[in-house]
Scaffold this motif. Sequence first.
Motif, PDB file in Angstrom:
ATOM      1  N   PRO A 119      -0.957   2.947  -7.010  1.00 22.66           N
ATOM      2  CA  PRO A 119      -1.996   1.993  -7.442  1.00 22.66           C
ATOM      3  C   PRO A 119      -3.416   2.550  -7.345  1.00 22.66           C
ATOM      4  O   PRO A 119      -4.259   2.033  -6.604  1.00 22.66           O
ATOM      5  N   PRO A 127      -3.773   2.643 -12.543  1.00 23.35           N
ATOM      6  CA  PRO A 127      -2.481   2.760 -11.857  1.00 23.35           C
ATOM      7  C   PRO A 127      -1.581   3.772 -12.556  1.00 23.35           C
ATOM      8  O   PRO A 127      -1.547   3.842 -13.791  1.00 23.35           O
ATOM      9  N   GLU A 176       0.773   3.813 -15.635  1.00 22.67           N
ATOM     10  CA  GLU A 176       1.786   2.789 -15.382  1.00 22.67           C
ATOM     11  C   GLU A 176       2.017   1.995 -16.664  1.00 22.67           C
ATOM     12  O   GLU A 176       1.059   1.511 -17.280  1.00 22.67           O
TER      13      GLU A 176
END
Length: 397
Positions: A335, A340, A374
Amino acid sequence: MTPGRRHGRALTVLLSALLAGTACGPVADRKPQDLRVGYDSLDGSLAVWPPRGDLSGDAATTTAVTDAVRDWRSPADDRAHLPSSGILFSGRVDGAPVALVAADVPGESASWLLQLTRDGDRYAITRATEYTDPGYLVYSDVLPVQTAGGRRYLVSARVQRLLGPQGRALTVADGLSAPVDVPACTAVPVTATLRATESLPRGRAADRLLDLGTGTADPRYPLVRDESGTGRRALTGLDTCVLAGDRGPFGSIPRRIGDRDAPRSVPTSWPMAKLTVRSLGEVALGGGEPAELQQLSWDTDAGTMTAVVYRPADGSAPVVSPADRATPLQTYQLPVPGQPLVVLSWRATRDSSLSVPPGTPLLVERPGLVVVPEPSRSQTFSLANTDKTHYRSITPR
């Protein structure tokens, strides 16, 4: 019940044999309903955990402590088996009566360290930590104690010398060390010198541990074995309270009892020993200064776990991923503020090949390491080896 523990260390096996061979059992004149005072384990002729504390001979205190332990239940609602448990210390500490009990919980194949203080004419359990190292609690030589004056350590009769943080020798009286200043969320070393005994004919010059800090919440046991000293380097600059959080490496994989998560129990990812770190190289994001990417590894009672640490170049707080069980293809959700990431790591060979979903931007691509943003939806990555293909799916947090 929790899964069975792995086999203990060779020392545990040897001491078990010594215990059986000397036919040690409960003290003959002890009331059957009361806990034993001390613990009936021998290392040769040495009583490893003799009675300690100025109240160890007080029958009323022993009965009151026994009553409290009898009423105690673990987070899984299991109880201590009194005949195989024992009071390791019973005495006044910082002016207040304190008792320390090694509680055997057969239903979980576990050992617990219970800390009790007197409440009127009764005793109450104020701390309860589960000992996650293989074997029984009483085969350890240094146990953590938290008092009003600070962290102390209760040591076995095998301990000849004890060094606290900064390598300073700690005064030990009746098995209990003087208080020492241990930070809440920083790991510090604790080192014991063990005398020569039947199980250790040459003794041990440095039995190394890491204390993860006084902020370690029950039932998590705060001492981690660090025999090679690599754990101290691995945790340098890391906030152990963050590591222990629900999204941190040490606290992110909950223990399961039956078919349910047990959030009040020690996480499956809680460290036991062999903390190490290795560099995965530098990662530069968005044209900024390169940050160092590291992989942590540690042993738990459920096997080896790993996680990644992102150390920004500007010296700001490191970012850590949740834990991942050791597998051929490791996946970590990192994170990083504002960006992220997903980190994929594997042992690269001539025949290994990683496949990512079409259109996935590769921020870093090198043998054994890929870093991608991400994803906004669940995606699957695969690692093909000569004999097998391994699949891992990532779901946005």
